[in-house]
Design an enzyme around this catalytic site. Structure first.
Site, mmCIF file in Angstrom:
data_model
loop_
_atom_site.group_PDB
_atom_site.id
_atom_site.type_symbol
_atom_site.label_atom_id
_atom_site.label_comp_id
_atom_site.label_asym_id
_atom_site.label_seq_id
_atom_site.Cartn_x
_atom_site.Cartn_y
_atom_site.Cartn_z
ATOM 1 C CG ASP A 1 -2.135 0.845 1.032
ATOM 2 O OD1 ASP A 1 -2.451 1.179 -0.127
ATOM 3 O OD2 ASP A 1 -2.775 1.187 2.026
ATOM 4 C CE1 TYR B 1 0.265 8.791 4.344
ATOM 5 C CE2 TYR B 1 2.544 9.449 4.130
ATOM 6 C CZ TYR B 1 1.340 9.527 4.793
ATOM 7 O OH TYR B 1 1.242 10.319 5.898
ATOM 8 N NE ARG C 1 4.541 12.365 10.449
ATOM 9 C CZ ARG C 1 3.722 11.528 9.813
ATOM 10 N NH1 ARG C 1 3.348 10.406 10.371
ATOM 11 N NH2 ARG C 1 3.271 11.816 8.594
ATOM 12 C CD GLU D 1 -5.270 2.833 -0.419
ATOM 13 O OE1 GLU D 1 -4.448 2.293 -1.199
ATOM 14 O OE2 GLU D 1 -5.126 2.833 0.822
ATOM 15 C CG ASP E 1 -5.522 -0.145 3.653
ATOM 16 O OD1 ASP E 1 -5.493 -1.374 3.817
ATOM 17 O OD2 ASP E 1 -4.686 0.628 4.158
ATOM 18 N NE ARG F 1 -7.454 6.414 9.622
ATOM 19 C CZ ARG F 1 -6.758 6.254 8.505
ATOM 20 N NH1 ARG F 1 -5.499 5.835 8.542
ATOM 21 N NH2 ARG F 1 -7.305 6.490 7.340
ATOM 22 C CD GLN G 1 -2.584 4.283 10.800
ATOM 23 O OE1 GLN G 1 -3.808 4.220 10.623
ATOM 24 N NE2 GLN G 1 -1.776 4.819 9.899
ATOM 25 C CE1 TYR H 1 2.387 6.927 14.306
ATOM 26 C CE2 TYR H 1 3.254 6.810 12.091
ATOM 27 C CZ TYR H 1 2.954 7.535 13.204
ATOM 28 O OH TYR H 1 3.227 8.871 13.224
ATOM 29 C CE LYS I 1 -3.192 1.948 7.276
ATOM 30 N NZ LYS I 1 -3.958 2.801 6.359
ATOM 31 C CB THR J 1 -6.026 7.733 1.264
ATOM 32 O OG1 THR J 1 -5.855 6.636 2.143
ATOM 33 C CG2 THR J 1 -7.397 8.337 1.454
ATOM 34 C CD GLU K 1 -7.268 12.842 4.078
ATOM 35 O OE1 GLU K 1 -7.412 11.667 3.684
ATOM 36 O OE2 GLU K 1 -7.008 13.790 3.324
#
Lengths: 405, 405
Positions: B123, B125, B139, B196, B228, B232, B235, B239, B248, B339, B353
């Site tokens: 996958d 990005y 982040r 996706e 996918d 969250r 994750q 991650y 995932k 995505t 998002e």
């Protein structure tokens, strides 16, 4: 030594040598071919290979025809009762005093192949020494050990298509590395090994189901040595935020012989001490590690030696965690233990740690090394020491060829 | 419209409806079964499926017997000249005016299956909007876009075993999430989708070899819609540093019909504007994207719609990068585009998002949503608009069932 303490002996040449990796106590499975016949399944003993396909053809063993195939997956899929029965029968057939009728092939006449079709490959990060040492180098000492490290076996999905058998040459990769002003196209300059064990999953699980650690343990067929070649400069530039990708896809070398869980059973032991209790889904009802010497060589010189019992998470815990979200596991899945490193420099399972990120070279046959140079050959070794015998993995080697620019 | 401009028409019922996803210009491949017969390969047209196995049995088509199999991998492995010949022959057989002898099955009488055995799943990005938006949430804005993002298609290996076909229910996963005082065992509370496309690799590459972007383009058989599913909260805790893992692995849903690259060819276009030049191995000699509407629904309500041409890296660039270190690629490998998000809120391909990490709920049929609740059904859609016809993907849906605690 009293007779009662004598280890079981075999009539096969070389099998009773205490330094031989393949005594009758081991009986590891693999795939081999000979000049006259293509790949089929075998078991190593002494300097010989039991031709399992011939055994089945002659009616000595019954594995539903799966031994006359070029990978062990179909045999493994038959399940643990069949694994146990075949091991018992082979032990009887090969023991001192039995009729010497088992069809054998000299190892020197055989070519060894990838023993399984690797369904999917997952690599973990389960030595605390390694995780801390590498964390310092990538992120500094204050962020070295990720906060979840002592709570879960951190892992990532690797690439199954690049798993190869011992003896396969690997090209140094080309790729993007960080330059002063953006990325630079370059051969990898910080090529490294990772000393690992690989656990081979021997049963499927259903999507949407979890696996307890005890169930996971029952699902593991056996173990191979595993060298997860790593391009550290490519890794440093690419790995945030989604993890290592091309840095780990140049090749992963595994040993040709799968040492079964049954053969390692006498060496079961505890691993590293727990820093905090684990959540119930990761708790095990008995020790999940093996008292087993592991190490690696460069160009024949021993560089490092430690014990698998330094690890923090067992393969069974890793497998249980792998399915925690409902992910289905399948026969032939390969789970890398993560780099096995003890606390001392001569116990580290990667050059990145041993040379402190390339700052402190090591001497190999009189030459300095920080990372791997073209032509260097890396070998992994492992064995569990019994009383008068040892259960070993045989060689797991790979040589680095120059980059194709 | 002058005759010369009329789109090609088919004699099959429903195929000439301008709102139908499966006109004669499309001819997507899939696998279906009927009450009287098991899974075999087919092609969608109008409301019907061409029974390719029956076509081959009757001598209308020749695909070396690969159509009478439960997955398309063997057909795909025959290579591009065969793909092109079969498409040409099907176009002739199905065109208005041809003898109406092709064996058809009504879509309403068929069950659709996973079209390929997914060899490995990767996958990416590749939407800059998505990478930036998600980066801000995970982040903060100053570290949102990783420094290498505009230089390479960042990707990670996903789990092939959890790829399922549209219509398969998915259980909300259990797992470790961050609590105030260490991890907590919990059902996922921030369950999300990712809109996706998935590219299906149609040719093998050799270990140690690289692939140019132009070669990569020739290796892609076609595309599916791909959701996918992403946990969250799991994750966020798991991650770092090795990337998403169990977050995932709960399931990845793909559409049953593979729209071929040939069918999308008329819609080829440029993608997002480049911020900096790419290294030569990622440069393409012609535009690598498609002018194609993509979007998603929740419980039947349209939530978002954008265009695939917002993407920064094409599937061919992703495939070239995937092999840059010498990693061998294989028929049946599935590459998620990443995505697909446009710049506006109603163009985002994930709830993370759209709701700014759960802070700004959206309204779905009068109810508030931040993340996915039990019983919610997510649908993806995509089509490229031709003159008087459209090349569409059909539905790609999945419903979330409660967690098994």
């Amino acid at each position: 030594m009293a007779m009662a303490d004598m280890p079981l002996r075999s009539w096969v040449a070389g099998a009773n040598d205490p330094a031989c990796d393949f005594p009758i106590q081991n009986l590891p499975f693999g795939v081999f071919s000979t000049a006259d016949r293509g790949p089929r399944c075998g078991v190593a003993i002494g300097q010989m290979i039991v031709d399992l396909a011939a055994c089945e053809a002659q009616g000595m063993l019954d594995a539903a025809g799966t031994f006359d195939r070029p990978r062990l997956n179909d045999f493994i899929a038959l399940g643990r009762p069949v694994w146990d029965r075949i091991r018992e029968q082979l032990t009887a057939l090969l023991a001192e005093g039995a009729d010497q009728t088992v069809p054998l092939v000299a190892m020197s006449d055989a070519t060894l192949h990838l023993p399984i079709r690797v369904t999917e490959f997952t690599d973990f990060y389960a030595s605390k020494n390694h995780a801390f040492n590498v964390g310092v180098l990538f992120r500094g000492p204050e962020n070295a050990l990720p906060p979840q490290w002592t709570h879960m076996p951190i892992g990532y999905n690797g690439r199954a298509s690049s798993v190869v058998v011992s003896g396969t040459d690997i090209h140094r990769p080309m790729g993007q590395v960080k330059g002063e002003d953006g990325p630079v196209w370059s051969p990898c300059k910080r090529l490294d090994l990772e000393l690992e064990l690989g656990a081979i999953v021997g049963a499927d699980s259903q999507m949407g189901s979890r696996i307890s650690v005890d169930q996971a343990e029952q699902m593991i067929f056996g173990y191979v040595l595993l060298n997860d070649w790593s391009a550290r400069d490519i890794q440093a530039w690419e790995y945030q935020p989604l993890g290592p990708f091309q840095a780990k896809a140049l090749g992963t070398t595994i040993s040709p012989w799968i040492v079964t869980q049954a053969a390692l059973e006498p060496f079961r032991c505890d691993g590293a001490e727990r820093v905090n209790p684990l959540l119930p889904y990761l708790q095990e009802s008995r020790p999940g590690f093996y008292d087993m010497t592991v190490g690696w060589t460069m160009n024949g010189q021993r560089m490092s030696q430690t014990n698998y019992n330094v690890m923090y998470y067992s393969s069974a815990q890793q497998l249980a965690h792998h399915a925690v979200s409902g992910c289905p596991m399948r026969v032939g899945d390969l789970l890398g233990s993560g780099t096995i490193s003890g606390p001392e420099r001569d116990q580290t399972g990667a050059l990145l740690e041993m040379t402190e990120g390339g700052k402190s070279p090591v001497t190999v046959n009189g030459e300095d090394r920080t990372f791997i140079q073209d032509g260097d050959e890396i070998g992994l070794f492992a064995h569990a020491q019994g009383d008068g015998y040892r259960v070993g993995f045989g060689p797991c080697t790979g040589k680095i060829l120059p980059a194709v620019e």
